[in-house]
Design an enzyme around this catalytic site. Sequence first.
Site, PDB file in Angstrom:
ATOM      1  CE  LYS A 121      -4.288  -1.942   1.571  1.00 58.95           C
ATOM      2  NZ  LYS A 121      -5.538  -1.816   2.268  1.00 58.95           N
ATOM      3  CE  LYS A 227      -7.012  -6.834  -1.874  1.00 56.74           C
ATOM      4  NZ  LYS A 227      -7.550  -6.584  -0.532  1.00 56.74           N
ATOM      5  CE  LYS A 230     -14.027  -1.967   0.869  1.00 61.10           C
ATOM      6  NZ  LYS A 230     -12.718  -1.882   1.453  1.00 61.10           N
TER       7      LYS A 230
HETATM    8  N1  AQP Z   1     -10.300  -9.427  -3.945  1.00 62.81           N
HETATM    9  C1  AQP Z   1     -10.661 -10.019  -2.815  1.00 62.81           C
HETATM   10  N2  AQP Z   1     -10.894 -11.346  -2.793  1.00 62.81           N
HETATM   11  C2  AQP Z   1     -11.275 -11.957  -1.641  1.00 62.81           C
HETATM   12  N3  AQP Z   1     -11.443 -11.298  -0.475  1.00 62.81           N
HETATM   13  C3  AQP Z   1     -11.221  -9.975  -0.452  1.00 62.81           C
HETATM   14  N4  AQP Z   1     -11.289  -9.045   0.520  1.00 62.81           N
HETATM   15  C4  AQP Z   1     -10.960  -7.842   0.012  1.00 62.81           C
HETATM   16  N5  AQP Z   1     -10.683  -7.949  -1.289  1.00 62.81           N
HETATM   17  C5  AQP Z   1     -10.819  -9.261  -1.615  1.00 62.81           C
HETATM   18  C6  AQP Z   1     -11.689  -9.316   1.877  1.00 62.81           C
HETATM   19  O1  AQP Z   1     -12.717  -8.376   2.230  1.00 62.81           O
HETATM   20  C7  AQP Z   1     -12.624  -8.113   3.628  1.00 62.81           C
HETATM   21  C8  AQP Z   1     -12.755  -6.653   3.903  1.00 62.81           C
HETATM   22  O2  AQP Z   1     -11.699  -5.951   3.334  1.00 62.81           O
HETATM   23  P1  AQP Z   1     -11.333  -4.464   3.761  1.00 62.81           P
HETATM   24  O3  AQP Z   1     -12.218  -3.514   3.089  1.00 62.81           O
HETATM   25  O4  AQP Z   1     -11.308  -4.320   5.220  1.00 62.81           O
HETATM   26  O5  AQP Z   1      -9.849  -4.318   3.292  1.00 62.81           O
HETATM   27  P2  AQP Z   1      -9.113  -4.823   2.032  1.00 62.81           P
HETATM   28  O6  AQP Z   1      -8.729  -6.249   2.180  1.00 62.81           O
HETATM   29  O7  AQP Z   1      -7.993  -3.863   1.842  1.00 62.81           O
HETATM   30  O8  AQP Z   1     -10.204  -4.728   0.876  1.00 62.81           O
HETATM   31  P3  AQP Z   1     -10.103  -3.887  -0.451  1.00 62.81           P
HETATM   32  O9  AQP Z   1     -11.339  -4.108  -1.238  1.00 62.81           O
HETATM   33  O10 AQP Z   1      -8.800  -4.162  -1.133  1.00 62.81           O
HETATM   34  O11 AQP Z   1     -10.165  -2.417   0.130  1.00 62.81           O
HETATM   35  P4  AQP Z   1      -9.200  -1.193  -0.139  1.00 62.81           P
HETATM   36  O12 AQP Z   1      -9.123  -1.058  -1.629  1.00 62.81           O
HETATM   37  O13 AQP Z   1      -9.878  -0.064   0.529  1.00 62.81           O
HETATM   38  O14 AQP Z   1      -7.880  -1.505   0.472  1.00 62.81           O
HETATM   39  C9  AQP Z   1     -11.311  -8.700   4.117  1.00 62.81           C
HETATM   40  O15 AQP Z   1     -11.594  -9.883   4.828  1.00 62.81           O
HETATM   41  C10 AQP Z   1     -10.563  -9.017   2.859  1.00 62.81           C
HETATM   42  O16 AQP Z   1      -9.722 -10.141   3.010  1.00 62.81           O
END
Ligand code: AQP
Length: 360
Positions: A121, A227, A230
């Site tokens: 990140k 990955k 969002k």
């Molecule tokens: N691509 C993915 N495939 C499977 N699981 C996923 N998770 C996130 N992306 C995927 C799971 O969603 C949960 C919540 O995630 P989060 O929002 O707390 O943080 P993150 O993992 O950083 O998710 P994002 O979508 O990538 O958010 P941003 O872009 O804001 O950093 C977690 O259990 C995660 O494993």
Amino acid sequence: MQTTNDTPKENKIVYSAIQPTNIVTIGNYLGAIKNWVALQYDYDCFYSVADLHSLTVYMEPATLRKNILDLYAMLLACGIDTNKVSFFKQSSVVEHSQLAWVLNCYTYFGEARRMTQFKEKSTNAFTGFIQQVGDVFNIKERNTSTVVGRDNVNVGLFAYPILQAADILLYNAGHVPIGADQKQHLELSRNLAERFNSRYSPTFVVPEVLIPKVAAKINSLDEPTKKMSKSNTNPNSMILLIDEDDVIVRKIKRAVTDSDGNIENSDKKPGISNLLKIYSAFMDCKVDNAVAEMQGKTYSQFKSILADVVVSKIRPIREKFVELRADKQYLQDCMDSGAEKAKLVASKTMNKVYRKIGIQ
Ligand code: AQP
């Protein structure tokens, strides 16, 4: 499952959280939320909208306020039942910040530095910016009104796995349903629990990870080795749970594949393998079965079948979301009562911790 001496052997407590950084994607849904819904029938679940975590990336205050309500409503639309679980906004339970500070003081700098998500990140924040706007500017506006730049590789981003450990340990959670990307952070929570327990006396449950078999990691539609996230700046990289039917169809049609035309699940074919994974996760079947089912079909036929499946699963969630989101007061009331339930447990743990370390 591991337990401490003062916790029941059969731990049925689950904690998980999600950041209000944007509307959730099918990656969040298949990797985490779908599992959260299933677990609520058999476990004592604590789920939160992790607003404190989302502060690691700057967001306009109005956007953050909106995102929190959006996320809360979306999870209810996905099937989270507030009569069964404690579902709350993280910052409403101050014990999360209090325990995080205590755990900061038990975390070695070296072990925090090894967290690969921080490396990714912080590198994205830095190089993404350098590549796109050159050395003159150091801020990048994103469609979610978040701002990332080299000046915003902050200490919060570095320390957020420790806040995550506090989140989990506050509730004595034995199980944490997460995507594969979060496994290393859970390992840190386990280490911190064990360290604290052995320095004082058994206090925290050492949590176990619960990773869904099929959808542990859904990848981006445009770069299928990465990955799906969002907060990605490219809307075509992800399918959001509020995407309209035609948008879903278009995004799947545009998804990157390859030119050989065989529907196979293989590391050499990340695009088609990712689509197979999405199909299997929505259909609750094995990837091998999906491969067998799609034999003889062209990529275009497969994409069209997949689009129908995704549309049929997302549409009811989207419609329910619109209905729930219209009633702010209802959402606020649910959030408040979720926080009250969570606080009953969190404050007990915090008092115990303060007593053990000697500040109470
Ligand atoms: N691509 C993915 N495939 C499977 N699981 C996923 N998770 C996130 N992306 C995927 C799971 O969603 C949960 C919540 O995630 P989060 O929002 O707390 O943080 P993150 O993992 O950083 O998710 P994002 O979508 O990538 O958010 P941003 O872009 O804001 O950093 C977690 O259990 C995660 O494993």
